[in-house]
Scaffold this active site. Structure first.
Site, mmCIF file in Angstrom:
data_model
loop_
_atom_site.group_PDB
_atom_site.id
_atom_site.type_symbol
_atom_site.label_atom_id
_atom_site.label_comp_id
_atom_site.label_asym_id
_atom_site.label_seq_id
_atom_site.Cartn_x
_atom_site.Cartn_y
_atom_site.Cartn_z
ATOM 1 N N HIS A 50 0.835 -1.201 0.000
ATOM 2 C CA HIS A 50 0.000 0.000 0.000
ATOM 3 C C HIS A 50 0.865 1.245 0.000
ATOM 4 C CE1 HIS A 50 1.361 0.237 4.084
ATOM 5 N NE2 HIS A 50 1.037 -1.043 4.217
ATOM 6 N N HIS A 77 0.049 3.926 5.233
ATOM 7 C CA HIS A 77 0.818 4.096 6.466
ATOM 8 C C HIS A 77 2.227 3.573 6.215
ATOM 9 C CE1 HIS A 77 -0.491 -0.118 6.855
ATOM 10 N NE2 HIS A 77 0.618 -0.289 7.545
ATOM 11 N N GLU A 99 6.862 1.198 2.990
ATOM 12 C CA GLU A 99 7.297 -0.126 3.412
ATOM 13 C C GLU A 99 7.922 -0.915 2.265
ATOM 14 O OE1 GLU A 99 3.981 -1.977 5.424
ATOM 15 O OE2 GLU A 99 3.838 -0.304 6.821
#
Length: 87
Positions: A18, A29, A48
């Site tokens: 994401h 996030h 990430e």
């Protein structure tokens, strides 16, 4: 997310990733949204996917696949391209 990775792996697959924190994507996030508002490496925003790509690179393991929302590919690309990490 990268626990147990070592040089014995042929490749890593990032599935259902994401957008990073601060991007208006689905579930955006970077690790803990209450603690991390943004990560930059060399001035480039690293989600990430980018951070995990760097972990894989440290072990010499290529990233063979990245899937996720419309933001994850462009976010990961600078880390894969610059390091010649993705096949």
């Amino acid at each position: 997310m990268m626990e147990g990775l070592d040089a014995s792996f042929d490749a890593v697959l990032f599935v259902s990733y994401h957008a990073s924190a601060g991007v208006s994507g689905v579930l955006s996030h970077t690790y803990n949204r209450a603690a991390v508002s943004q990560v930059r490496i060399g001035g480039v925003v690293a989600g990430e996917s980018g951070l995990n790509a760097l972990v894989a690179q440290a072990y010499g393991v290529p990233v063979a696949l990245i899937t996720g929302d419309q933001f994850v590919g462009p976010e990961a690309e600078p880390f894969c391209r610059a390091l010649k990490l993705c096949r």
